[in-house]
Scaffold this motif. Structure first.
Motif, PDB file in Angstrom:
ATOM      1  N   PRO A 222     -66.829  28.204 120.220  1.00 30.34           N
ATOM      2  CA  PRO A 222     -67.211  28.810 118.980  1.00 30.34           C
ATOM      3  C   PRO A 222     -65.815  29.342 118.259  1.00 30.34           C
ATOM      4  O   PRO A 222     -65.768  29.868 117.477  1.00 30.34           O
ATOM      5  CB  PRO A 222     -68.626  29.699 119.377  1.00 30.34           C
TER       6      PRO A 222
ATOM      7  N   ALA B  26     -83.229  31.838 119.930  1.00 30.41           N
ATOM      8  CA  ALA B  26     -83.217  30.843 120.672  1.00 30.41           C
ATOM      9  C   ALA B  26     -82.334  31.435 121.976  1.00 30.41           C
ATOM     10  O   ALA B  26     -81.540  30.771 120.595  1.00 30.41           O
ATOM     11  CB  ALA B  26     -84.760  30.040 121.049  1.00 30.41           C
ATOM     12  N   GLY B  27     -82.484  32.350 123.294  1.00 28.83           N
ATOM     13  CA  GLY B  27     -81.699  31.510 124.214  1.00 28.83           C
ATOM     14  C   GLY B  27     -80.281  32.756 123.536  1.00 28.83           C
ATOM     15  O   GLY B  27     -79.141  31.600 124.007  1.00 28.83           O
ATOM     16  N   ARG B  28     -80.014  32.911 122.705  1.00 22.54           N
ATOM     17  CA  ARG B  28     -78.545  33.587 122.761  1.00 22.54           C
ATOM     18  C   ARG B  28     -78.165  35.258 123.124  1.00 22.54           C
ATOM     19  O   ARG B  28     -77.558  35.681 122.747  1.00 22.54           O
ATOM     20  CB  ARG B  28     -78.403  34.189 120.526  1.00 22.54           C
ATOM     21  N   ALA B  29     -78.873  35.606 123.804  1.00 29.54           N
ATOM     22  CA  ALA B  29     -79.217  36.849 124.979  1.00 29.54           C
ATOM     23  C   ALA B  29     -79.185  38.073 124.047  1.00 29.54           C
ATOM     24  O   ALA B  29     -78.489  38.433 124.315  1.00 29.54           O
ATOM     25  CB  ALA B  29     -77.995  36.815 125.556  1.00 29.54           C
TER      26      ALA B  29
ATOM     27  N   GLY C  12     -72.494  28.491 114.163  1.00 31.47           N
ATOM     28  CA  GLY C  12     -71.449  28.645 115.389  1.00 31.47           C
ATOM     29  C   GLY C  12     -71.905  27.364 115.437  1.00 31.47           C
ATOM     30  O   GLY C  12     -71.675  26.675 115.583  1.00 31.47           O
ATOM     31  N   VAL C  13     -73.679  26.866 116.186  1.00 32.12           N
ATOM     32  CA  VAL C  13     -73.658  25.990 116.543  1.00 32.12           C
ATOM     33  C   VAL C  13     -74.031  25.000 116.475  1.00 32.12           C
ATOM     34  O   VAL C  13     -73.728  23.582 116.623  1.00 32.12           O
ATOM     35  CB  VAL C  13     -75.579  27.478 117.870  1.00 32.12           C
TER      36      VAL C  13
ATOM     37  N   TYR D  37     -65.131  30.027 114.479  1.00 30.70           N
ATOM     38  CA  TYR D  37     -65.057  31.436 114.425  1.00 30.70           C
ATOM     39  C   TYR D  37     -63.659  31.976 113.674  1.00 30.70           C
ATOM     40  O   TYR D  37     -64.045  32.603 111.765  1.00 30.70           O
ATOM     41  CB  TYR D  37     -66.162  33.057 114.507  1.00 30.70           C
TER      42      TYR D  37
ATOM     43  N   ARG E 119     -77.250  38.210 120.920  1.00 27.94           N
ATOM     44  CA  ARG E 119     -76.400  37.959 120.258  1.00 27.94           C
ATOM     45  C   ARG E 119     -77.023  37.996 118.649  1.00 27.94           C
ATOM     46  O   ARG E 119     -77.965  36.680 118.436  1.00 27.94           O
ATOM     47  CB  ARG E 119     -76.470  37.383 120.670  1.00 27.94           C
ATOM     48  N   PRO E 120     -76.212  38.763 117.461  1.00 28.78           N
ATOM     49  CA  PRO E 120     -76.754  37.781 115.831  1.00 28.78           C
ATOM     50  C   PRO E 120     -76.494  36.579 115.753  1.00 28.78           C
ATOM     51  O   PRO E 120     -75.784  35.667 116.540  1.00 28.78           O
ATOM     52  CB  PRO E 120     -75.783  38.711 115.215  1.00 28.78           C
TER      53      PRO E 120
ATOM     54  N   GLY F 287     -72.822  34.842 121.536  1.00 33.05           N
ATOM     55  CA  GLY F 287     -74.256  33.701 121.577  1.00 33.05           C
ATOM     56  C   GLY F 287     -73.979  32.645 121.215  1.00 33.05           C
ATOM     57  O   GLY F 287     -74.991  31.853 121.954  1.00 33.05           O
ATOM     58  N   ASP F 288     -73.583  32.129 121.200  1.00 35.97           N
ATOM     59  CA  ASP F 288     -73.065  30.409 120.707  1.00 35.97           C
ATOM     60  C   ASP F 288     -73.024  29.653 121.834  1.00 35.97           C
ATOM     61  O   ASP F 288     -73.293  28.304 122.381  1.00 35.97           O
ATOM     62  CB  ASP F 288     -71.634  30.387 119.690  1.00 35.97           C
ATOM     63  N   LEU F 289     -72.592  30.593 122.739  1.00 30.76           N
ATOM     64  CA  LEU F 289     -72.385  29.998 124.410  1.00 30.76           C
ATOM     65  C   LEU F 289     -73.259  29.995 125.092  1.00 30.76           C
ATOM     66  O   LEU F 289     -73.554  28.767 125.363  1.00 30.76           O
ATOM     67  CB  LEU F 289     -70.467  30.807 124.857  1.00 30.76           C
ATOM     68  N   GLU F 290     -74.162  31.134 125.158  1.00 35.53           N
ATOM     69  CA  GLU F 290     -75.429  31.069 125.572  1.00 35.53           C
ATOM     70  C   GLU F 290     -76.411  30.235 125.232  1.00 35.53           C
ATOM     71  O   GLU F 290     -76.929  29.665 125.411  1.00 35.53           O
ATOM     72  CB  GLU F 290     -76.399  32.897 125.420  1.00 35.53           C
ATOM     73  N   GLU F 291     -76.468  30.327 123.604  1.00 40.65           N
ATOM     74  CA  GLU F 291     -77.301  29.006 123.290  1.00 40.65           C
ATOM     75  C   GLU F 291     -76.653  27.756 123.790  1.00 40.65           C
ATOM     76  O   GLU F 291     -77.801  26.661 123.733  1.00 40.65           O
ATOM     77  CB  GLU F 291     -77.225  29.168 121.141  1.00 40.65           C
TER      78      GLU F 291
END
Lengths: 878, 110
Positions: free
Chosen positions: B41, B66-69, B24-25, B45, B71-72, A28-32
């Motif tokens: 990341p 948004a933009g996380r495909a 994370g981000v 984690y 993922r949680p 998720g982080d990588l994609e975002e």
């Protein structure tokens, strides 16, 4: 979704490298971040690069974290830590070298011997479906012997389990190609179907066919690949051309493929069909090998049973010939390596012992090092470093050293294999193909890894198991490592001494056997004897008179040479393993019933042969010139004389030998009795031998045996140069010395003794160093105590003997244990010994004495040091 | 009292700064903007997982953003033990560094 995409490999890396919930979060982080960076206009290439970098870093971090958790707050040693370990080890070159060399030598020895065992025993033959290849033998008293032509052919036709069967006999031929000189060549005579049996096709041309064996068929030959390339430049057009083989124009019909380890005659250069001679048709003349290919899916046991039932039929049809002989079928590979099998397994076991010793030694070194660093480790543990992390570090250091040792071992193994190939017995089958290859290195790496984990792991756990706080307080000495630990250390010494004892005892008994063997009196002279094996053209020297004339001229020419003391002819030179055996009859009696008639080995020799070799004449006289053209005369060896006539003098008696039972024996008068000699080999049993006068019956091939007081090398050159000049159709003879023959005869034993000696030397050194180091360490820890005792007036001599006693207890215990082990393992060497019992008291005694002396010497140094302790200094420093 | 590594301190400071928005981000961006260090990341984690095990932070999981495909996301907050550890680490550092920064800069010149 449109627009730039993250790199697929990076996604896979995360998918494979990260597990569970963390994977979802990381993805998720990588994609975002990727989406955000693309949106910010950072450029797709750069965004992809960053994605990839972060993905790899994530996998790395997670893996370090996983190790972390297993190590409870420790960490897998990273690259930086590896570099730190290397630096630390570099600061202790002695320790590093000791571990690396000890393990490296043992690993190298084990890998080298394993590569030989693998190449010779384990790996299948380089022929198609090798498990189907079997050898076929007649048996007498359970021992395999050769087949006769008719018996072999009947088995080939009668046993359905054999898909193919080829009969063969090794020998030599004379070859003349074009204008070249006539040359003697190792050859093999065969029946048809050899390629079908081996499962190969000729490189060029065709196989031998049944028509080639028919009576009156034009002579044909196959050439080995080596002969083809050397003599004919590898020209395929040579097939169909003619060469002279044994003086007869012979058509080359095919070329044997290159690199085929042909199991029946590895050195043969010319392959010819059996000529239709009487010998091949004689059912009672046993001289042929049999090689067969089993039909697919047929078991060796089934083939053997079928061969036995066919044999029963033959026995019924030819009761006078076969009587109590049997037949057997053995797997080819087992047969090829039969003699060497037990020796190789023994060597492998020896390297196993050596490796075990090296592990014990290195484990001891690790333990000592762990203790020496006790204070440092304790400090780190108290500051929060997890024990597991410290263990991981110590194990990592051990693995690093094992890695270096493995690299050294690969070099040692390569060198040892090279040495074995260069100096090993020439007839050790398949040794040429042995190499330290990927398979050996792979097995070696696995063994090294196991060795590294065990030797480093156990001491590492032990090093941190002791209460760290206590170590810190006592500076790594004192309370820790009390009685229990001391006992363990001395147990290690005992184990080392025991293993070294087993190895040394084995080497000692084999060494004694070897010395016995080389000192065996063969019954003839060896020094200064040069032999020239010669085969002459049957076309040029067709009748006995021409042969006799040539042999006498050669003998006279060589005997006139300065330094030559005597030169004589014989059919079979000493230490040649050929045997010709015939049934004999005595004193005009008909030959006895089959199986009951006495038999004798047959030799043809001239009188000068016995004088040249200084073989003792016990009764009567040797052959003389007057016997040529006279009535047939014979000599017998003392054991044959005793077997035939007991104590009655043999001279003047009549003896006859039979080729065909239906014929009248060929009668000879015994004119002398000569001493028994070791004819086939120094180890061979003595066979009673009937000797005919070579000059009465000059053969197409013979060996000139020359005794010289001059330089054997010069004589060798002379024989090679001069003999071919003595007439047409004479090749360069095969010249050698009896010294070389003896050396080749004992080569397998020498090989075994050298390697075992080497291994046990290393083992004894390890045991001595281990004993010394342990005792030196134990004494160093008692310095203060010793100092105090000396200060209050203790006798230094008493201190010295006390230390020696302390050291010798585990040495003696290990020695006793090792001797018990050596007695138990005696069976492993029994089959390899010559006239020495496997539980040889002298060898065991010498082993005990040597190891005891070495152990004592190792104890004396620390003991002397202890007795010289300076009380004042020891108290100040302690 | 837990000893904190340097990276762990950076993360805890970022979590503190971000309040309810620390995941994370955002943590990675916060560290990147202030220190110039690009952090992966995976390492965030791993470190946060360890800090959570030691009782210094707690986490709350939420569905995709948004933009996380799809993922949680996982949001983190400092616990009181984490705050104490961070404060102690900082006071140790600042006590040692007090008045030394100018001299530190002087060292490079020789």
């Amino acid at each position: 979704m449109t627009g730039p995409r993250p790199p697929a490999w990076a996604r896979w890396a995360v998918r494979l490298g990260v597990r569970g919930e963390t994977r979802d979060l990381v993805e998720g982080d990588l994609e975002e971040r990727f989406a955000a960076e693309v949106a910010r206009g950072i450029g797709p290439a750069e965004a992809r690069r960053r994605y990839g970098r972060r993905a790899l870093a994530s996998v790395g971090a997670v893996w370090r974290g996983v190790w972390d958790e297993r190590g409870r707050g420790g960490a897998m040693p990273g690259w930086g830590e590896v570099k730190r370990m290397v630096r630390t080890l570099g600061r202790r070159p002695g320790y590093t070298a000791a571990v690396t060399v000890t393990l490296g030598l043992a690993l190298g020895a084990a890998a080298a011997v394993f590569s030989v065992v693998d190449g010779v025993l384990l790996r299948p033959l380089a022929l198609p479906r090798p498990h189907e290849l079997v050898t076929v033998w007649m048996t007498q008293d359970g021992e395999p012997t050769n087949l006769s032509g008719p018996n072999g052919l009947d088995l080939r036709d009668g046993v359905g389990a054999f898909e193919e069967l080829v009969l063969y006999s090794r020998g030599s031929v004379l070859l003349e190609a074009g204008e070249g000189p006539v040359r003697q060549m190792p050859a093999v005579q065969l029946t048809d179907g050899v390629f079908a049996t081996l499962g190969l096709a000729p490189a060029v041309g065709r196989d031998l066919s049944p028509a080639d064996l028919a009576e009156g068929a034009p002579p044909v030959a196959l050439l080995s690949h080596g002969l083809w390339t050397e003599t004919f430049g590898g020209d395929p057009g040579v097939v169909g051309r003619s060469v002279m083989v044994d003086g007869r124009s012979t058509e080359i019909v095919g070329i044997v493929p290159e690199g085929v380890a042909v199991p029946l005659a590895p050195d043969a250069r010319v392959w010819v069909p059996f000529r239709n001679e009487g010998a091949f048709r004689a059912r009672d003349l046993i001289w042929l090998g049999g090689l067969a290919r089993l039909a697919p899916g047929v078991d060796v046991g089934v083939a053997r049973a079928e061969a036995e039932s066919v044999w029963e039929g033959l026995r019924d049809a030819h009761p006078d010939v076969i009587l109590d002989a049997g037949v057997t079928v053995l797997p080819l590979q087992a047969y090829l390596v039969d003699d060497i099998r037990s020796a190789l397994w023994l060597l492998l076991a020896a390297t196993g012992l050596l490796l075990a010793m090296a592990c014990v030694s290195v484990g001891g070194l690790y333990l000592a090092r762990g203790r020496a660093r006790g204070a440092e480790l304790a400090l780190r543990a108290s500051m929060g470093a997890a024990r597991r992390r410290i263990v991981a570090e110590l194990v990592g250091e051990g693995l690093l050293l094992t890695g270096a040792a493995a690299a050294l071992g690969a070099g040692v193994a390569t060198a040892l294999v090279w040495g074995m190939r260069a100096f090993g017995p020439a007839d050790l089958p398949r040794l040429d193909g042995v190499a330290v290859d990927g398979r050996v290195l792979g097995v070696g790496a696995v063994v090294a890894l196991a060795v590294g984990l065990v030797t480093a792991g156990i001491p590492a756990v032990r090093a941190v198991a002791a209460a760290p706080a206590a170590r810190l307080v006592h500076g790594g000495r004192g309370a820790v490592g009390g009685r229990g630990e001391g006992r363990r250390r001395f147990t290690t010494v005992g184990v080392q001494v025991a293993l070294a004892t087993v190895l040394l005892a084995g080497a000692a008994v084999l060494g004694r056997s070897f010395l016995t063997l080389v000192q065996v009196d063969p019954g003839y002279r060896i020094d200064g004897i040069v032999t020239a094996e010669l085969e002459i053209s049957p076309e040029v020297y067709g009748d006995a008179e021409a042969r006799r004339d040539l042999y006498r001229r050669i003998q006279a020419r060589v005997a006139a040479e300065p330094g030559v003391e005597e030169a004589g002819w014989a059919l079979i030179r000493p230490l040649d393993d050929s045997r010709i055996n015939y049934e004999v009859a005595v004193d005009g009696q008909p030959v006895g019933a089959p199986g009951e008639a006495p038999s004798a080995d047959l030799q043809l020799a001239s009188g000068a042969y016995y004088r040249a070799l200084e073989i003792r004449l016990l009764q009567g006289r040797l052959f003389e010139d007057r016997d040529i053209g006279g009535p047939p005369v014979a000599l017998v060896t003392e054991s044959l004389a005793r077997d035939l006539w007991g104590d009655v003098p043999a001279v003047g008696r009549r003896i006859g030998w039979v080729v065909d039972r239906a014929d009248e024996p060929r009668w000879h008068e015994v004119v002398g009795v000569v001493a028994d000699v070791k004819q086939q080999s120094l180890q061979a049993e003595t066979h009673g031998t009937l000797i005919l006068d070579f000059l009465q019956r000059p053969q197409g091939g013979a060996t000139l045996t020359v005794r010289t007081s001059g330089d054997p090398a010069a004589l060798t050159r002379l024989l090679r140069d001069e003999i071919p000049r003595m007439g047409p159709g004479i090749p360069e003879p095969d010249v050698s010395t009896l010294r070389a023959a003896r050396s080749a005869d004992v080569a397998p034993q020498r090989f075994l003794v050298l390697l075992l000696g080497l291994f046990s030397g290393v083992a004894v050194t390890l045991a001595a160093v281990g004993t010394y180091a342990t005792l030196a360490y134990a004494t160093a820890r008692r310095r203060v105590e010793m100092g105090v005792r000396l200060a209050v007036g203790a006798d230094p001599a008493r201190l010295r003997s006390e230390v020696v006693r302390q050291g010798m207890v585990p040495v003696v215990a290990g020695l006793a244990l090792g001797l018990v082990g050596a007695l138990g393992a005696a069976g492993a060497v029994r089959g390899l010994l010559f006239e020495v019992p496997a539980r040889d008291p002298l060898s065991l005694g010498l082993t005990a004495a040597l190891l005891g002396a070495v152990g004592l010497a190792a104890c004396l140094i620390p003991a002397a040091r202890a007795a010289r302790t300076d009380p004042v200094r020891s108290l100040r420093e302690g | 009292m837990s000893i904190l590594g340097e990276f762990e301190q950076l993360i805890l400071w970022a979590v503190l700064r971000l309040g309810d928005e620390a995941y994370g981000v955002s943590i990675a961006r916060e560290i990147e903007e202030r220190t110039g260090r690009d952090v992966s990341p995976g390492s965030i984690y791993t470190a946060l997982g360890r800090l959570e095990d030691r009782g210094l932070v707690h986490s709350r999981r939420e569905g995709g953003g948004a933009g996380r495909a799809g993922r949680p996301r996982k949001f983190y907050r400092l616990r009181s033990a984490g705050a104490r550890s961070l404060e102690e680490s900082w006071s140790h550092l600042s006590a040692m560094a007090d008045g030394q920064i100018d001299r530190l800069r002087g060292v490079g010149g020789g």
